[in-house]
Structures are given as C-alpha cells and as structure tokens.
Design a protein around this motif. Structure first.
Motif, PDB file in Angstrom:
ATOM      1  N   THR A  51       0.931  -1.182  -0.117  1.00  0.00           N
ATOM      2  CA  THR A  51      -0.027  -0.005   0.006  1.00  0.00           C
ATOM      3  C   THR A  51       0.932   1.449  -0.038  1.00  0.00           C
ATOM      4  O   THR A  51       0.545   2.302  -0.631  1.00  0.00           O
ATOM      5  N   TYR A  52       1.997   1.414   0.477  1.00  0.00           N
ATOM      6  CA  TYR A  52       2.984   2.372   0.576  1.00  0.00           C
ATOM      7  C   TYR A  52       3.190   2.708  -0.622  1.00  0.00           C
ATOM      8  O   TYR A  52       3.574   3.817  -1.054  1.00  0.00           O
ATOM      9  N   ARG A  53       3.344   1.687  -1.714  1.00  0.00           N
ATOM     10  CA  ARG A  53       3.815   2.010  -3.362  1.00  0.00           C
ATOM     11  C   ARG A  53       2.534   2.293  -4.133  1.00  0.00           C
ATOM     12  O   ARG A  53       2.754   2.600  -5.236  1.00  0.00           O
ATOM     13  N   SER A  54       1.475   2.333  -3.544  1.00  0.00           N
ATOM     14  CA  SER A  54      -0.067   2.459  -3.882  1.00  0.00           C
ATOM     15  C   SER A  54      -0.613   3.961  -4.109  1.00  0.00           C
ATOM     16  O   SER A  54       0.332   4.776  -3.278  1.00  0.00           O
ATOM     17  N   SER A  55      -1.677   4.182  -4.513  1.00  0.00           N
ATOM     18  CA  SER A  55      -2.103   5.436  -4.495  1.00  0.00           C
ATOM     19  C   SER A  55      -2.854   5.805  -3.156  1.00  0.00           C
ATOM     20  O   SER A  55      -2.858   4.761  -2.001  1.00  0.00           O
ATOM     21  N   LYS A  56      -3.191   6.998  -2.927  1.00  0.00           N
ATOM     22  CA  LYS A  56      -3.586   7.538  -1.620  1.00  0.00           C
ATOM     23  C   LYS A  56      -4.849   6.642  -1.333  1.00  0.00           C
ATOM     24  O   LYS A  56      -5.233   6.445  -0.221  1.00  0.00           O
ATOM     25  N   GLU A  57      -5.696   6.666  -2.304  1.00  0.00           N
ATOM     26  CA  GLU A  57      -7.116   5.692  -2.188  1.00  0.00           C
ATOM     27  C   GLU A  57      -6.870   4.474  -1.513  1.00  0.00           C
ATOM     28  O   GLU A  57      -7.638   4.139  -0.556  1.00  0.00           O
ATOM     29  N   VAL A  58      -5.906   3.817  -2.057  1.00  0.00           N
ATOM     30  CA  VAL A  58      -5.661   2.370  -1.641  1.00  0.00           C
ATOM     31  C   VAL A  58      -5.119   2.383   0.004  1.00  0.00           C
ATOM     32  O   VAL A  58      -5.384   1.504   0.574  1.00  0.00           O
ATOM     33  N   ARG A  59      -4.246   3.314   0.078  1.00  0.00           N
ATOM     34  CA  ARG A  59      -3.710   3.371   1.662  1.00  0.00           C
ATOM     35  C   ARG A  59      -4.804   3.659   2.369  1.00  0.00           C
ATOM     36  O   ARG A  59      -4.767   3.417   3.506  1.00  0.00           O
ATOM     37  N   LYS A  60      -5.857   4.557   2.120  1.00  0.00           N
ATOM     38  CA  LYS A  60      -6.866   4.866   2.868  1.00  0.00           C
ATOM     39  C   LYS A  60      -7.698   3.662   3.261  1.00  0.00           C
ATOM     40  O   LYS A  60      -8.340   3.648   4.363  1.00  0.00           O
ATOM     41  N   LYS A  61      -8.213   2.801   2.225  1.00  0.00           N
ATOM     42  CA  LYS A  61      -8.961   1.615   2.377  1.00  0.00           C
ATOM     43  C   LYS A  61      -8.365   0.738   3.299  1.00  0.00           C
ATOM     44  O   LYS A  61      -8.892   0.077   4.059  1.00  0.00           O
ATOM     45  N   ALA A  62      -6.999   0.615   3.042  1.00  0.00           N
ATOM     46  CA  ALA A  62      -6.096  -0.298   3.872  1.00  0.00           C
ATOM     47  C   ALA A  62      -6.098   0.066   5.300  1.00  0.00           C
ATOM     48  O   ALA A  62      -6.330  -0.806   6.343  1.00  0.00           O
ATOM     49  N   ALA A  63      -6.082   1.348   5.590  1.00  0.00           N
ATOM     50  CA  ALA A  63      -5.923   1.892   7.114  1.00  0.00           C
ATOM     51  C   ALA A  63      -7.555   1.624   7.531  1.00  0.00           C
ATOM     52  O   ALA A  63      -7.651   1.294   8.705  1.00  0.00           O
ATOM     53  N   GLN A  64      -8.442   1.939   6.968  1.00  0.00           N
ATOM     54  CA  GLN A  64      -9.805   1.757   7.310  1.00  0.00           C
ATOM     55  C   GLN A  64     -10.155   0.336   7.855  1.00  0.00           C
ATOM     56  O   GLN A  64     -10.825   0.225   8.869  1.00  0.00           O
ATOM     57  N   THR A  65      -9.785  -0.289   7.132  1.00  0.00           N
ATOM     58  CA  THR A  65     -10.210  -2.060   7.392  1.00  0.00           C
ATOM     59  C   THR A  65      -9.033  -2.851   8.215  1.00  0.00           C
ATOM     60  O   THR A  65      -9.497  -3.649   8.763  1.00  0.00           O
ATOM     61  N   CYS A  66      -7.784  -2.174   8.152  1.00  0.00           N
ATOM     62  CA  CYS A  66      -6.832  -3.128   9.011  1.00  0.00           C
ATOM     63  C   CYS A  66      -6.835  -2.769  10.414  1.00  0.00           C
ATOM     64  O   CYS A  66      -6.428  -3.468  11.219  1.00  0.00           O
ATOM     65  N   LEU A  67      -6.765  -1.190  10.539  1.00  0.00           N
ATOM     66  CA  LEU A  67      -6.654  -0.795  11.929  1.00  0.00           C
ATOM     67  C   LEU A  67      -7.392  -1.220  12.898  1.00  0.00           C
ATOM     68  O   LEU A  67      -6.918  -1.606  13.862  1.00  0.00           O
ATOM     69  N   PRO A  68      -8.780  -1.746  12.994  1.00  0.00           N
ATOM     70  CA  PRO A  68      -9.572  -2.255  13.841  1.00  0.00           C
ATOM     71  C   PRO A  68      -8.969  -3.593  14.150  1.00  0.00           C
ATOM     72  O   PRO A  68      -8.904  -3.917  15.357  1.00  0.00           O
ATOM     73  N   HIS A  69      -8.546  -4.389  13.339  1.00  0.00           N
ATOM     74  CA  HIS A  69      -7.964  -5.693  13.396  1.00  0.00           C
ATOM     75  C   HIS A  69      -6.722  -5.615  14.393  1.00  0.00           C
ATOM     76  O   HIS A  69      -6.456  -6.285  15.224  1.00  0.00           O
ATOM     77  N   LEU A  70      -5.944  -4.646  13.927  1.00  0.00           N
ATOM     78  CA  LEU A  70      -4.470  -4.518  14.456  1.00  0.00           C
ATOM     79  C   LEU A  70      -4.784  -3.879  16.047  1.00  0.00           C
ATOM     80  O   LEU A  70      -3.939  -4.441  17.035  1.00  0.00           O
ATOM     81  N   ILE A  71      -5.930  -3.165  16.081  1.00  0.00           N
ATOM     82  CA  ILE A  71      -6.078  -2.800  17.642  1.00  0.00           C
ATOM     83  C   ILE A  71      -6.556  -3.883  18.429  1.00  0.00           C
ATOM     84  O   ILE A  71      -6.021  -4.072  19.683  1.00  0.00           O
ATOM     85  N   VAL A  72      -7.464  -4.849  17.842  1.00  0.00           N
ATOM     86  CA  VAL A  72      -7.835  -5.806  18.635  1.00  0.00           C
ATOM     87  C   VAL A  72      -6.789  -7.085  18.996  1.00  0.00           C
ATOM     88  O   VAL A  72      -6.589  -7.620  19.848  1.00  0.00           O
ATOM     89  N   LEU A  73      -5.707  -7.029  17.621  1.00  0.00           N
ATOM     90  CA  LEU A  73      -4.858  -7.933  18.048  1.00  0.00           C
ATOM     91  C   LEU A  73      -4.011  -7.597  19.322  1.00  0.00           C
ATOM     92  O   LEU A  73      -3.638  -8.148  19.916  1.00  0.00           O
ATOM     93  N   VAL A  74      -3.607  -6.154  19.351  1.00  0.00           N
ATOM     94  CA  VAL A  74      -2.629  -5.675  20.439  1.00  0.00           C
ATOM     95  C   VAL A  74      -3.400  -5.811  21.600  1.00  0.00           C
ATOM     96  O   VAL A  74      -2.823  -6.377  22.698  1.00  0.00           O
ATOM     97  N   SER A  75      -4.604  -5.791  21.827  1.00  0.00           N
ATOM     98  CA  SER A  75      -5.497  -6.081  22.935  1.00  0.00           C
ATOM     99  C   SER A  75      -5.362  -7.441  23.486  1.00  0.00           C
ATOM    100  O   SER A  75      -4.971  -7.488  24.386  1.00  0.00           O
ATOM    101  N   THR A  76      -5.457  -8.244  22.361  1.00  0.00           N
ATOM    102  CA  THR A  76      -5.672  -9.893  22.720  1.00  0.00           C
ATOM    103  C   THR A  76      -4.084 -10.254  22.988  1.00  0.00           C
ATOM    104  O   THR A  76      -4.095 -10.968  23.818  1.00  0.00           O
ATOM    105  N   LEU A  77      -3.192  -9.673  22.483  1.00  0.00           N
ATOM    106  CA  LEU A  77      -1.748 -10.101  22.806  1.00  0.00           C
ATOM    107  C   LEU A  77      -1.261  -9.793  24.175  1.00  0.00           C
ATOM    108  O   LEU A  77      -0.843 -10.365  25.113  1.00  0.00           O
TER     109      LEU A  77
END
Length: 308
Positions: free
Chosen positions: A221-247
């Motif tokens: 996503t770093y090599r992709s467009s701004k729109e792709v980076r935004k989509k990745a952040a919107q969908t991945c961030l909640p999962h990462l937050i839950v992962l950190v909490s679970t860990l």
C-alpha cells in the motif's frame, strides 16, 4: 450421596473483601455481563440479517464476537454466584470444564485474527483474485478450523491436568485459569511440554503470520495510491487494535503463573478482571465504531428505536 462426598472442591481465594463488597461486585459484574451479551449479540444479528454484510471480513468479525459471548459465559455466571455465596468454591470437574471453554475460545481469537489478516491481504494486494480465493466454503472452513484446532489443544491439556494428583485445594484466582497448575503436587513434564506446544500453535505462529501479512500489506500500500492506503487503513486498523489488546491479555495470562506470589492480591484481582471485563466489550465497540458498514447499520437501528 457417596458420589457427592467423593467430589473434590477447590476454594477460589483470589477475591478481595468479597463479603464486604459482594453486592457492589455483583451489580458491576452483572451490568458488564449484560452489556457484553447485548453489544456482541446486536452486531452478530446485524451481520446475519443484512446481506451486504455476508462477506468474509464480517463473518470473521461475527465469529470473534461469538467467542466473546461464549468465553464470558464460561466465567460470569459462576463469578456472580460466588459473589453472593458464603464460600467461593468449585468442583474440580467444573474447574476443568471452565478452563477448557475459556482457553478454547480465547486462543481461537488468534487463529481467527490470522484468517482475517489473510482475508485483508488478498482483498488489498490481490483484489482481482479475491472472490475466487475467499469463497464462502473457505471462510467456513477457516472459522471451523480455528475453533477445532484450539479445542483439540486444550482438550489434551485438560486430560493431562485431570491425571495430575492435587496436593493443594486453594486457588489464588477468581476463576480457573493457568493458576490451576499451582494445585498439582508435581506438574508433569508432559503438561509443560504440551503447554508450550499449545502456546506456539495457537498464539505464537498465528501472531507471526499476522505480522507478516500486515507487513506485506503495508509495503504494497505504501507503493500504491492514496485511495488504496486509505482503504487499507480503514479495514486493517480495527483488526490491529484488537490484536494488540488480545496479545496484552495473553501475555498477562502466561506470566501470571510465573510471578503469582510476587503480585499483591488486590493488584492480581484487578488484573484478572481485565482478562474478561474490558476485552469482550472492547471488540464490539471497535468494530461497531470503526467498521463503516457495521456503524451505518447500528445508526439506522438506534434511530429506528428512537422513532418508535
């Protein structure tokens, strides 16, 4: 009567001034349990009833929320009974059962989060192949395997624990978690070895896979467009937050046995509460607020309630 007399009971000695604050504890924990059931069940029902949420990502979220409901139910009812009882005791078979249910569904969270990270990887990095890779069958098999693998690991742990002789009958906890090992006269080498195997297979390896997939997503996503980076952040961030909490909760659960005697009883009591208090509430809040489609349906649901 003979069978009842032969049942071995364990005293749960992790409570702090339970006789003095029993009604306060009961009200707080009962409120938390109702909130957990209602918040998780609401989102599960939304995912089940709305066709636009019948996608792999939302099915995995529903499975995670089912986990929260089940492992909370393994702890809260017994805990509420203990708050109102003169003695906080549990039979050894019931203790092993609680141990099995709690850890089966807690550990399967890592496996489900690993499946979710792969789903996000395919969606963002291989969008043209997404529908052929992440089919309904693939998702159902992934969810079933997450529960089945975790259940098999902890069933073996329970059977090994059941074969160990008990020399102590006071558990320095408020429910049957890893502190059960302190009850054994001698913890067998098999229990230690299989405990490490279960930890590697259900926590360590899934966590490594998650880190790998999200690293790949970040690079692409770093090599992709701004729109792709935004989509990745919107969908991945909640999962990462839950992962950190679970860990963090998993890390605490592992070390509590090692440093149990060094932690004051009140601190241990408060920390143990965190393992089943905020996390089951944390998941529906994160997914309800951060996932756009779920948030949209929640707003419609509550606005309809207000109109009615």
């Amino acid at each position: 009567m003979d069978d009842e007399l032969n049942v071995t009971y364990v005293t749960l000695d992790g409570h702090v001034e339970v006789h003095k604050y029993r009604f306060l504890y009961f009200v707080v924990m009962f409120t938390a349990y109702i909130l957990i059931i209602c918040s998780n069940s609401t989102i599960i029902c939304l995912i089940c009833t709305h066709k636009n949420l019948h996608e792999p990502m939302y099915i995995f979220i529903a499975a995670l929320l089912v986990n929260s409901v089940v492992f909370s139910t393994a702890v809260y009812p017994k805990l509420l009974i203990d708050f109102l009882s003169d003695k906080q005791i549990i039979s050894v078979p019931a203790c092993l059962c609680q141990f099995f249910i709690y850890y089966t569904f807690a550990a399967s969270e890592f496996l489900l989060l690993a499946a979710m990270s792969y789903d996000r990887y395919v969606s963002i990095c291989k969008p043209l192949q997404y529908t052929t890779i992440m089919t309904t069958t693939t998702v159902c098999i992934s969810v079933t395997l997450a529960w089945f693998i975790s259940a098999c690991h902890f069933l073996v742990s329970v059977l090994l624990n059941a074969n160990n002789k008990l020399c102590h009958f006071i558990l320095s906890g408020i429910f049957c978690n890893n502190t059960m090992y302190s009850l054994h006269c001698v913890t067998s080498i098999e229990v230690h070895v299989f405990g490490v195997i279960a930890l590697i297979n259900t926590v360590f390896l899934p966590s490594l896979f998650i880190i790998f997939t999200y690293t790949r997503i970040l690079i692409i996503t770093y090599r992709s467009s701004k729109e792709v980076r935004k989509k990745a952040a919107q969908t991945c961030l909640p999962h990462l937050i839950v992962l950190v909490s679970t860990l963090l909760l998993g890390f605490y659960d592992v070390i509590i046995v090692r440093v149990e005697s060094e932690i004051p009883k009140t601190v241990r009591f408060i920390m143990t509460l965190q393992t089943f208090l905020y996390h089951p509430l944390f998941n529906p809040i994160i997914y309800g607020l951060k996932m756009k489609e779920i948030s949209k349906h929640l707003k419609r649901l509550f606005s309809q309630d207000k109109l009615n």
